[in-house]
Design an enzyme around this catalytic site. Structure first.
Site, PDB file in Angstrom:
ATOM      1  N   ASN A  40     -36.946  -9.318 -66.434  1.00  0.00           N
ATOM      2  CA  ASN A  40     -36.501  -7.968 -67.275  1.00  0.00           C
ATOM      3  C   ASN A  40     -35.813  -8.086 -68.300  1.00  0.00           C
ATOM      4  O   ASN A  40     -35.716  -6.856 -69.217  1.00  0.00           O
ATOM      5  CB  ASN A  40     -36.997  -6.665 -66.990  1.00  0.00           C
ATOM      6  CG  ASN A  40     -38.539  -7.388 -65.637  1.00  0.00           C
ATOM      7  OD1 ASN A  40     -38.465  -7.099 -64.524  1.00  0.00           O
ATOM      8  ND2 ASN A  40     -39.974  -7.684 -66.361  1.00  0.00           N
ATOM      9  N   HIS A  68     -43.219 -12.041 -65.261  1.00  0.00           N
ATOM     10  CA  HIS A  68     -42.395 -12.077 -66.150  1.00  0.00           C
ATOM     11  C   HIS A  68     -41.826 -13.063 -67.109  1.00  0.00           C
ATOM     12  O   HIS A  68     -41.619 -13.624 -67.608  1.00  0.00           O
ATOM     13  CB  HIS A  68     -42.015 -11.271 -67.331  1.00  0.00           C
ATOM     14  CG  HIS A  68     -42.932  -9.373 -66.913  1.00  0.00           C
ATOM     15  ND1 HIS A  68     -43.822  -9.730 -67.545  1.00  0.00           N
ATOM     16  CD2 HIS A  68     -42.507  -8.921 -65.886  1.00  0.00           C
ATOM     17  CE1 HIS A  68     -44.182  -7.969 -67.079  1.00  0.00           C
ATOM     18  NE2 HIS A  68     -43.384  -7.801 -66.265  1.00  0.00           N
ATOM     19  N   HIS A 153     -40.392 -12.427 -55.244  1.00  0.00           N
ATOM     20  CA  HIS A 153     -41.217 -11.166 -56.409  1.00  0.00           C
ATOM     21  C   HIS A 153     -42.533 -10.637 -56.512  1.00  0.00           C
ATOM     22  O   HIS A 153     -43.676 -11.542 -56.479  1.00  0.00           O
ATOM     23  CB  HIS A 153     -41.059 -11.981 -57.995  1.00  0.00           C
ATOM     24  CG  HIS A 153     -41.145 -10.765 -59.127  1.00  0.00           C
ATOM     25  ND1 HIS A 153     -39.944  -9.927 -59.373  1.00  0.00           N
ATOM     26  CD2 HIS A 153     -41.663 -11.045 -59.616  1.00  0.00           C
ATOM     27  CE1 HIS A 153     -40.193  -9.326 -60.185  1.00  0.00           C
ATOM     28  NE2 HIS A 153     -41.194  -9.114 -60.780  1.00  0.00           N
ATOM     29  N   HIS A 178     -39.516  -6.596 -58.020  1.00  0.00           N
ATOM     30  CA  HIS A 178     -40.472  -7.238 -58.605  1.00  0.00           C
ATOM     31  C   HIS A 178     -40.965  -4.987 -58.790  1.00  0.00           C
ATOM     32  O   HIS A 178     -41.372  -4.210 -60.088  1.00  0.00           O
ATOM     33  CB  HIS A 178     -41.517  -6.965 -58.003  1.00  0.00           C
ATOM     34  CG  HIS A 178     -42.490  -7.361 -59.347  1.00  0.00           C
ATOM     35  ND1 HIS A 178     -42.732  -7.311 -60.612  1.00  0.00           N
ATOM     36  CD2 HIS A 178     -43.915  -6.069 -58.574  1.00  0.00           C
ATOM     37  CE1 HIS A 178     -43.845  -6.841 -60.931  1.00  0.00           C
ATOM     38  NE2 HIS A 178     -44.706  -6.130 -59.850  1.00  0.00           N
TER      39      HIS A 178
HETATM   40 FE   FE2 Z   1     -41.857  -8.535 -61.958  1.00  0.00          FE
END
Ligand code: FE2
Length: 272
Positions: A40, A68, A153, A178
């Site tokens: 992130n 992501h 995650h 996560h």
């Molecule tokens: Fe995530």
């Protein structure tokens, strides 16, 4: 061996905590390895190559990812030339990049880093248990590596504990990422793996899991997106776990690390 794993870096606020704190912590605690979840780091979504290189330049040894991983599309290209950037190992065969990597430090110690994505309440990839079995069999602890860290995650606490118990005896640390909220269950499992269900995020906790609150609140109350998610920009809490690892590669001590921002401070007493 001294390992620090730092949880999900969210946006500019989280990146500032990494660049300011990692050099200080490396020095203060004589760290052998620093691993960071960076999925992130770029505005909340994915990672860019300049951000990755900035992390490596300040003393991060490896960066893990998650759901992501490829939000910044360029990552599909640069991940091929960045052996210290690791995406979930249970992406389908043929996905660019690698799901595990052995990183070596200046003292010659070798750390195997594995990244996995959970399947509960997430886009289902390949079976993370079968994938983990394959990865651990390919690089057994004590033979091709001196320590093993597994970043799971995942959304579901059950899936993270199950994967940790599955790996116990064969890993130094299984760390959940996560959810962006640190759990209080850090411990050493019966077989010697350090474990925490979620390490928490490195970001501004005056937010909805790292995002400035207005757009998440609009989506929860009206069910219609009306703007972009933007990372909150207040001071970050750096969240991590510190792990002391014995010569056989198993955890001897584990403690949460929380520095700065809104959360209560925590540091390991065994490295004081
Ligand atoms: Fe995530």
């Amino acid at each position: 061996m001294r390992l620090l794993f730092i949880g999900d870096v969210v946006g500019r606020s989280g990146r500032a905590a990494i660049t300011q704190q990692v050099p200080l912590l490396r020095e203060r605690w004589s760290l052998d390895f620093v691993v960071v979840n960076g999925e992130n780091a770029a505005g909340g979504f994915g990672v860019t190559e300049p951000i990755l290189e900035e992390f490596l330049a300040v003393g991060v040894d490896a960066v893990t990812l998650g759901n992501h991983a490829f939000d910044q599309r360029e990552a599909l290209m640069f991940i091929e030339r960045q052996p210290r950037l690791i995406r979930p190992a249970n992406y389908p065969a043929g996905t660019p990049g690698r799901g595990s990597s052995i990183v070596e430090n200046a003292r010659g110690a070798r750390l195997l880093v594995i990244n996995l994505l959970g399947r509960i309440f997430m886009d289902a990839l390949d079976d993370p248990f079968a994938t983990l079995e394959r990865e651990l069999a390919a690089s057994p602890l004590g033979r091709t590596c001196d320590a093993v860290v597994i970043d799971v995650h995942a959304e579901a606490t059950s899936e993270k504990s199950a994967l940790a118990l599955f790996a116990d005896g064969r890993a130094s640390l299984v760390v959940g990422t996560h959810t962006h909220v640190p759990s209080a269950d850090h411990r050493i499992l019966a077989g010697g793996a350090g474990f925490i269900t979620d390490v928490g995020m490195t970001g501004d906790y005056n937010s909805v899991i790292g995002m400035e609150k207005d757009e998440p609140l609009r989506r929860f109350t009206r069910r219609i997106a009306s703007g972009r998610f933007e990372p909150a920009l207040g001071p970050a809490t750096l969240c991590g776990v510190a792990v002391e690892i014995g010569p056989e590669g198993l955890a001897r001590a584990i403690a949460p690390v929380r520095i700065g921002g809104l959360l209560s401070a925590a540091q390991p007493d065994f490295w004081a």
